[in-house]
Write a protein that holds these residues in place. Sequence first.
Motif, mmCIF file in Angstrom:
data_model
loop_
_atom_site.group_PDB
_atom_site.id
_atom_site.type_symbol
_atom_site.label_atom_id
_atom_site.label_comp_id
_atom_site.label_asym_id
_atom_site.label_seq_id
_atom_site.Cartn_x
_atom_site.Cartn_y
_atom_site.Cartn_z
ATOM 1 N N PRO A 45 0.809 -1.218 0.000
ATOM 2 C CA PRO A 45 0.000 0.000 0.000
ATOM 3 C C PRO A 45 0.841 1.267 0.000
ATOM 4 O O PRO A 45 1.992 1.255 0.447
ATOM 5 N N GLY A 46 0.272 2.345 -0.515
ATOM 6 C CA GLY A 46 0.922 3.644 -0.392
ATOM 7 C C GLY A 46 1.223 4.381 -1.675
ATOM 8 O O GLY A 46 1.489 5.577 -1.646
ATOM 9 N N LEU A 47 1.192 3.714 -2.845
ATOM 10 C CA LEU A 47 1.528 4.418 -4.080
ATOM 11 C C LEU A 47 0.454 5.437 -4.466
ATOM 12 O O LEU A 47 0.755 6.482 -5.040
ATOM 13 N N LEU A 48 -0.788 5.126 -4.178
ATOM 14 C CA LEU A 48 -1.885 6.022 -4.546
ATOM 15 C C LEU A 48 -2.505 6.673 -3.321
ATOM 16 O O LEU A 48 -2.878 7.844 -3.344
ATOM 17 N N TYR A 49 -2.629 5.907 -2.250
ATOM 18 C CA TYR A 49 -3.236 6.431 -1.018
ATOM 19 C C TYR A 49 -2.301 6.168 0.171
ATOM 20 O O TYR A 49 -1.481 5.268 0.139
ATOM 21 N N GLY A 50 -2.462 6.961 1.206
ATOM 22 C CA GLY A 50 -1.765 6.685 2.451
ATOM 23 C C GLY A 50 -0.407 7.327 2.596
ATOM 24 O O GLY A 50 0.303 7.046 3.558
ATOM 25 N N LYS A 51 -0.013 8.226 1.679
ATOM 26 C CA LYS A 51 1.296 8.857 1.793
ATOM 27 C C LYS A 51 1.343 9.851 2.951
ATOM 28 O O LYS A 51 2.391 10.123 3.513
ATOM 29 N N ASP A 52 0.195 10.434 3.285
ATOM 30 C CA ASP A 52 0.100 11.352 4.415
ATOM 31 C C ASP A 52 -1.277 11.188 5.041
ATOM 32 O O ASP A 52 -2.069 10.337 4.626
ATOM 33 N N LEU A 53 -1.597 12.001 6.023
ATOM 34 C CA LEU A 53 -2.873 11.882 6.722
ATOM 35 C C LEU A 53 -4.047 12.130 5.786
ATOM 36 O O LEU A 53 -5.053 11.410 5.843
ATOM 37 N N VAL A 54 -3.923 13.118 4.916
ATOM 38 C CA VAL A 54 -5.000 13.406 3.965
ATOM 39 C C VAL A 54 -5.222 12.221 3.044
ATOM 40 O O VAL A 54 -6.365 11.827 2.765
ATOM 41 N N GLY A 55 -4.126 11.605 2.584
ATOM 42 C CA GLY A 55 -4.241 10.432 1.725
ATOM 43 C C GLY A 55 -4.908 9.266 2.423
ATOM 44 O O GLY A 55 -5.708 8.535 1.832
ATOM 45 N N GLN A 56 -4.591 9.074 3.694
ATOM 46 C CA GLN A 56 -5.202 7.985 4.461
ATOM 47 C C GLN A 56 -6.704 8.209 4.648
ATOM 48 O O GLN A 56 -7.509 7.289 4.524
ATOM 49 N N ILE A 57 -7.076 9.455 4.952
ATOM 50 C CA ILE A 57 -8.499 9.768 5.105
ATOM 51 C C ILE A 57 -9.216 9.623 3.760
ATOM 52 O O ILE A 57 -10.349 9.133 3.690
ATOM 53 N N ASP A 58 -8.540 10.036 2.684
ATOM 54 C CA ASP A 58 -9.125 9.898 1.350
ATOM 55 C C ASP A 58 -9.369 8.434 1.014
ATOM 56 O O ASP A 58 -10.378 8.077 0.387
ATOM 57 N N PHE A 59 -8.454 7.572 1.440
ATOM 58 C CA PHE A 59 -8.632 6.135 1.210
ATOM 59 C C PHE A 59 -9.848 5.599 1.967
ATOM 60 O O PHE A 59 -10.649 4.834 1.435
ATOM 61 N N LEU A 60 -9.993 6.008 3.224
ATOM 62 C CA LEU A 60 -11.171 5.603 3.998
ATOM 63 C C LEU A 60 -12.455 6.109 3.346
ATOM 64 O O LEU A 60 -13.467 5.403 3.298
#
Length: 546
Positions: A242-257
């Motif tokens: 995981p991490g190439l598209l989502y989860g790189k930062d807090l905003v990315g993690q929330i966007d994934f959720l």
Amino acid sequence: MTALLLPLADAEPGNQALTISLFTAVVAVTLYITWWASRQNKTAADYYAGGRNFSGAQNGLAVAGDYMSAASFLGISGQIALYGYDGFLYSIGFLVAWLVALLLVAELLRNSGRFTMADQLAYRMRQKPIRTAAASSTIVVSIFYLLAQMVGAGSLVGLLLGVTDEALKAGVIVLVGALMIIYVTIGGMKGTTWVQIVKAVLLMTGTVLITFLVLLKFDFNLSKLLGAAADNSGKGADFLGPGLLYGKDLVGQIDFLSLGLALVLGTAGLPHILIRFYTVPDSKSARRSVQWAIGLIGAFYLMTLALGFGAAALLDTGKDSAVATSKGNTASPLLAEVVGGGAGSTGGAILLALIAAVAFATILAVVAGLTLTSASSFAHDLYANVFAKGKVTERDEIRVARFAAIGIGAVAIALAIPAQKLNIAFLVALAFAVAASANLPALLYNLFWKRFNTSGATWSIYGGLVSAVLLVLFSPVVSGKPTSMFPGVDFAWFPLSNPGIVSIPLGFLFGIIGTYLGKDRTSEQRYTELQVRALTGAGAEAAAKH
């Protein structure tokens, strides 16, 4: 390998002509089916619900055909090819979403409705406000979903013809819009359903074939395939985590959720999927439809693993590649060309043509279903029951539905042209978020909450709809980034690309607030009757005939 990665524009003219010929043949067959079905349409039930005489197996194929859209075949495989593990999360989300729709809504809606989603809500609510709200939501959700399909059509035909000019791709989108209007205005639900059945068979056949050829290249060793995909992607082991598209930062993690929430709950609020259950004669056939659909959809989404990682292993997915510049939308057709023998080969041209034709038939079938759903809601809910107050003939109602299809098609064309730079699986995720925010809360509250009333339903629908659309409008999807619809401006104050994590809870919250603020308690009187009908189907068939 370089020879295998040449774009179609560099292929031999003879092979390109063969590709286009096969592609055109599939389109011609679907148009013939539409014309044939149009001769069977005599009543509103024929136009809206296909006469309610499709078997469980037939409707199951059509449901699967409607659900396995261009976003699944083109968009998800493209996301996997570009982002590996994070892209495959779309497959999981779409599959789980289908199970939620079946468990919570599908059969209950079929038993208690007639033609549209609003029929079920209006059963115990005041007609005018609830039908207006439900029709508005249906049309907005359908247009969001239409964007994805039409963007996919532009990418696909652009690949077939070697077209890179944006203006020419816009012309393709206009052509697709014109075709979908023909499908709906002439064929109605009967024609649309048969096109979806044919498309489902073709799509499953094509996907099985490509999956087999991809696995054959790697000796049917999935580990070998994944290793080659990671190596060829240039990202190494990171490609499989995981991490190439989502989860790189807090905003990315929330966007994934937010994405996951929208995908899992969205299908249960998609009107064009839910109304498919009105085309069968009884509850038993509806359950049979579900069994067929689950089997087909489950198998298909497992095979997207081979399509996506196969494209990553065998295609160039670098920054300036054809796959990357199309946001992954051309990964599956280009993969078909490679496993068929490569660019310039007869086998590659034939397989590319077949897969592209299947993908285009997929697009046509889904856009027809979406347009029919929104046009039916406008004609049946707004025109017949709100404007004309039920004093309208079936002939006039169908005529209005056909004009509505033209108008909705025109709006979808106008919005799809600037959206060409977006991945179509991503666009569909936005439609899922809007559907889960606006439709799902009202449907669930209506089925399971006795106190729920007209005020709560309208607050829920409008609150979820407006919040989802506004958040998308002020998100990076529309402005603020090079990949936005309008990259030259920046008014993106909402940081997430998918609004679901905010707008879905708001839809449920607005439903509660509106219910307790509203003074209407008459809806409670019909709750028990609605519950019995929804759970048992008692009276549903009789109501459907009127």
